[in-house]
Design a protein around this motif. Structure first.
Motif, PDB file in Angstrom:
ATOM      1  N   GLN A   1     -83.152  27.201 -39.993  1.00 43.24           N
ATOM      2  CA  GLN A   1     -82.859  28.567 -40.418  1.00 43.24           C
ATOM      3  C   GLN A   1     -81.964  28.578 -41.651  1.00 43.24           C
ATOM      4  O   GLN A   1     -82.123  29.387 -42.559  1.00 43.24           O
TER       5      GLN A   1
ATOM      6  N   LYS B   1     -83.173  27.700 -46.152  1.00 41.98           N
ATOM      7  CA  LYS B   1     -84.250  28.505 -46.702  1.00 41.98           C
ATOM      8  C   LYS B   1     -83.971  28.743 -48.180  1.00 41.98           C
ATOM      9  O   LYS B   1     -82.824  28.705 -48.633  1.00 41.98           O
TER      10      LYS B   1
ATOM     11  N   ASN C   1     -85.738  24.440 -51.581  1.00 43.30           N
ATOM     12  CA  ASN C   1     -86.408  23.298 -50.970  1.00 43.30           C
ATOM     13  C   ASN C   1     -87.175  22.555 -52.059  1.00 43.30           C
ATOM     14  O   ASN C   1     -87.971  23.151 -52.783  1.00 43.30           O
TER      15      ASN C   1
END
Length: 249
Positions: free
Chosen positions: A21, A24, A48
């Motif tokens: 979570q 992100k 990412n």
């Protein structure tokens, strides 16, 4: 923006359930304040990426003072960390800081030995041209100033007690420092008319005065106690006072 914060690797167990979570893609924007004066802006960018063929997360903390604040104290900082999303451990850290008349350039490459030890290859370039290079090995994970910001977002407040002291190792200025993070409990903050229930963490460093060991406060971080774990405020200690970095919605 020196020594944002970090934490000992033993807490990774409590963080694992929430790590996905926290990592992100996002761009959080903040305003920096010295008292009532808007002194600058900051961004915490999380992306990412693929790094050396592996999934990784890049975090960048960018801070700039305004022209008005520059007359008191100028700040132009970019801190970048690349971490492994599965355990929040850092792979690479870079710091470019221009604070007043001080220029700081640092790099750290992190790796792990076959028996699980952490190796930190550190370099600091001084403005006079001198270079300091140090490699140290630690039995526990070593963190940088930014990787812990993401990790703090994965902590479950229910696993901590108010006043609990967490010891950790920090790579800073081509040294491995022993410092501490103290959980301050839950606090409700009101920012721009909106209320946030936050976990509060305080970063301190030890020093000795008249033979007695004391703590010097470096920074407080406020993490919203919900699924998103958004960092809504950071209180950072500078030579000229405390700068409050507040989220902009």
């Amino acid at each position: 923006m020196k020594r944002v914060l970090t934490i000992i690797c033993a807490l990774m167990i409590t963080a694992a359930a929430m790590a996905e979570q926290a990592w992100k893609n996002e761009n959080l924007k903040y305003g920096m304040y010295l008292g009532p004066i808007k002194a600058g802006d900051a961004q915490l960018v999380t992306e990412n990426i693929t790094y050396n063929g592996q999934k990784a997360v890049r975090m960048r903390l960018i801070a700039r003072t305004t022209s008005t604040a520059d007359k008191l104290f100028s700040l132009n900082d970019t801190l970048t960390t690349i971490v492994r999303p599965e355990d929040s451990s850092p792979i690479f850290f870079q710091k470019h800081c221009f604070e007043g008349d001080d220029i700081v350039r640092e790099k750290v490459n992190f790796s792990k030995t076959d028996d699980g030890k952490c190796v930190a290859q550190m370099r600091k370039d001084y403005k006079n041209g001198r270079v300091k290079e140090v490699t140290e090995t630690s039995n526990t994970l070593v963190y940088d100033m930014i990787s812990v910001v993401g990790f703090a977002r994965t902590i479950d407040a229910g696993s901590l007690k108010k006043g609990q002291r967490l010891n950790f190792k920090l790579a800073d200025a081509a040294e491995i420092l022993d410092e501490s993070l103290i959980y301050q409990g839950l606090e409700v903050l009101k920012i721009s008319g909106r209320k946030y229930k936050c976990m509060v963490f305080k970063l301190v460093e030890p020093y000795v005065e008249k033979g007695k060991k004391k703590d010097r406060e470096i920074l407080n971080i406020y993490v919203c106690d919900d699924a998103a774990r958004t960092i809504v405020q950071m209180d950072i200690k500078f030579k000229v006072g405390t700068a409050k970095v507040k989220i902009i919605k």
